[in-house]
Scaffold this active site. Sequence first.
Site, PDB file in Angstrom:
ATOM      1  N   GLY A  38       0.844  -1.188   0.000  1.00 14.01           N
ATOM      2  CA  GLY A  38       0.000   0.000   0.000  1.00 14.01           C
ATOM      3  C   GLY A  38       0.881   1.239   0.000  1.00 14.01           C
ATOM      4  O   GLY A  38       2.086   1.168  -0.256  1.00 14.01           O
ATOM      5  N   HIS A  84       4.591  28.316 -19.824  1.00 11.52           N
ATOM      6  CA  HIS A  84       5.533  27.497 -20.581  1.00 11.52           C
ATOM      7  C   HIS A  84       6.965  27.886 -20.242  1.00 11.52           C
ATOM      8  O   HIS A  84       7.271  29.072 -20.205  1.00 11.52           O
ATOM      9  CB  HIS A  84       5.310  27.689 -22.081  1.00 11.52           C
ATOM     10  CG  HIS A  84       6.346  26.960 -22.897  1.00 11.52           C
ATOM     11  ND1 HIS A  84       6.285  25.588 -23.085  1.00 11.52           N
ATOM     12  CD2 HIS A  84       7.468  27.395 -23.523  1.00 11.52           C
ATOM     13  CE1 HIS A  84       7.329  25.220 -23.808  1.00 11.52           C
ATOM     14  NE2 HIS A  84       8.067  26.294 -24.092  1.00 11.52           N
TER      15      HIS A  84
HETATM   16  P1  AMP Z   1      -2.747   0.376   2.944  1.00  9.31           P
HETATM   17  O1  AMP Z   1      -4.142   0.044   3.448  1.00  9.31           O
HETATM   18  O2  AMP Z   1      -2.686   1.345   1.808  1.00  9.31           O
HETATM   19  O3  AMP Z   1      -1.830   0.755   4.071  1.00  9.31           O
HETATM   20  O4  AMP Z   1      -2.168  -0.987   2.346  1.00  9.31           O
HETATM   21  C1  AMP Z   1      -2.021  -2.179   3.070  1.00  9.31           C
HETATM   22  C2  AMP Z   1      -1.757  -3.299   2.058  1.00  9.31           C
HETATM   23  O5  AMP Z   1      -1.372  -4.485   2.766  1.00  9.31           O
HETATM   24  C3  AMP Z   1      -2.982  -3.676   1.216  1.00  9.31           C
HETATM   25  O6  AMP Z   1      -2.623  -3.654  -0.142  1.00  9.31           O
HETATM   26  C4  AMP Z   1      -3.326  -5.084   1.679  1.00  9.31           C
HETATM   27  O7  AMP Z   1      -3.842  -5.882   0.635  1.00  9.31           O
HETATM   28  C5  AMP Z   1      -1.974  -5.619   2.137  1.00  9.31           C
HETATM   29  N1  AMP Z   1      -2.070  -6.722   3.098  1.00  9.31           N
HETATM   30  C6  AMP Z   1      -2.940  -6.845   4.132  1.00  9.31           C
HETATM   31  N2  AMP Z   1      -2.716  -8.013   4.820  1.00  9.31           N
HETATM   32  C7  AMP Z   1      -1.669  -8.637   4.201  1.00  9.31           C
HETATM   33  C8  AMP Z   1      -0.947  -9.878   4.419  1.00  9.31           C
HETATM   34  N3  AMP Z   1      -1.246 -10.702   5.438  1.00  9.31           N
HETATM   35  N4  AMP Z   1       0.081 -10.191   3.581  1.00  9.31           N
HETATM   36  C9  AMP Z   1       0.409  -9.339   2.556  1.00  9.31           C
HETATM   37  N5  AMP Z   1      -0.249  -8.183   2.294  1.00  9.31           N
HETATM   38  C10 AMP Z   1      -1.260  -7.809   3.097  1.00  9.31           C
END
Ligand code: AMP
Length: 480
Positions: free
Chosen positions: A196, A459
Amino acid sequence: MTMTRQFDVAVIGAGPGGYVAAIRASQLGLSAVCIDDWKHPATGKASLGGTCLNVGCIPSKALLESSENYERVLHKFGEHGIGVKDVTLDVGIMQARKDKIVGDFTNGIGYLFKKNKVTSVHGHGRFAASGPNGYSIEVAGDAGTETIAAKYVVIATGSVARPFPGVETDNKLVCDNIGALAFDAVPKRLGIIGAGVIGLEMGSVWRRLGAEVTILEALPGFLALADEHVAQEAFRAFTGQLGLKIYTGAKVSAITPAKATVKVEYEDRNGTRHRVDFDRLVVAIGRIPNTAGLNAEAVGLKLDGRGYLDVDAQCRTNLPNVFAIGDVVRGPMLAHKSSEEGVAVAETIAGQSPHVNLDTVPWVIYTSPEIAWVGKTEQELKAAGIEYRAGQFPFAASGRARALGETGGFVKMLADARTDRILGVHIIGPFASELISEAVVALEFGASSEDIARIVHAHPSLSEAMHEAALGVDKRALNI
Ligand code: AMP
Ligand code: FAD
């Protein structure tokens, strides 16, 4: 026995939502107190500004800039004819610079509170009781507990990192954002769980500084919230030139810290199991609302099943005169969204009729290239069956981007096929975070692509890419 202090408005939390709400309330003639429990980890002193200033937006941007400068010296100065020998990296100085920036801003909020006559109270606030004259809040601080009484309460307690189930975040080997922003050396092998915003920003910093970075993302796609086209371009840039190893569809099943390393077990998209050792691990799997310590039950404050406070469009909770804003309620977990809700709630309390439009909140990811967008993505328009026209302009064709040496990415504008009203703007490229503001104004004012196409843009400037994308909606781009 201590005396109860009485205010019109008590704000719990001094992040970008809470401190702004308290200032605005005071500006409107209400007596306001802001209660916050954040302590600086090294000095143990109160530090205002919440997640954003202490361990979020501000320190991450400071480190991103430092790491980009390091990258420029190593790999980009050469083409300008600038030769630099014996480049060194002192992570201690880099962190001290970041800490100074954070300290200046957190102290600055204390100054703003004084200037605006907001009473600042350090300590953990919890509801004690409610009655006909309002609410009483018990504040447990270093010097003991005091009771604050207020007619109106604004809850702005923010969010905390979601921990990996069953694994302790020690912020040495297994870290959340707090640890990831405070490494005292560049780890050789850095693992990150979650691709994320936070995972990508932290991964970019430490990759540019020399770490081998592996990001494991459970979802099959990449940056699902962003426009598909932008996400594809970002994936190419991050896994190509930057050198992040990003594995999507990778489900982490176990994290086992050892003495100086941490083992991660995961299953890839084909069902094959892997065990990898890292020198440090960052868990960036999202954030959870910080409502556990509020003693909500004492006053009957309603939470939803996921711990968020249930609010309506005006940020009213189920209790009369109790509002909640920012990360603790629905909507994007972004600092500027929290602040705007803070202003709106203070104005509502003062009898005004403000409005926050969640549909025009800009999203920004401060990677390199930066990513920013507002409004609908192309896949959302398709799913909703809305007919649209798209214009796109690559930064490779922008004179300013060329001069900057930042030619990756593009601006894409989506407009209603019938009315030409702009429905979404998506940018990946240099200063996307700044460029997106023009699009936010356009969406708020209900502008058409034709409006942007007819506005004079300087520009050479990066904003010409927005202009050309608007022209492109009508298939009359001039420089591509
Ligand atoms: P954010 O909500 O933008 O901070 O992103 C968190 C990310 O972590 C998201 O893309 C989720 O799909 C990912 N995520 C959540 N749980 C897991 C996990 N157990 N393993 C790998 N990725 C995960
Ligand atoms: P917070 O900032 O979380 O503040 C809540 C405050 O309330 C804290 O000080 C907390 O200690 C205090 N508190 C909690 N409970 C109590 C209680 N019971 N009594 C007293 N005090 C209490 N957003 C952006 O828009 N741009 C970015 O670039 C960006 N970068 C980020 C980078 C990272 C690494 C992280 C983690 C987040 C980032 N964010 C960014 C998100 C942003 O930080 C949050 O959306 C924002 O801080 C939310 O503001 P808030 O006021 O709702 O809560």
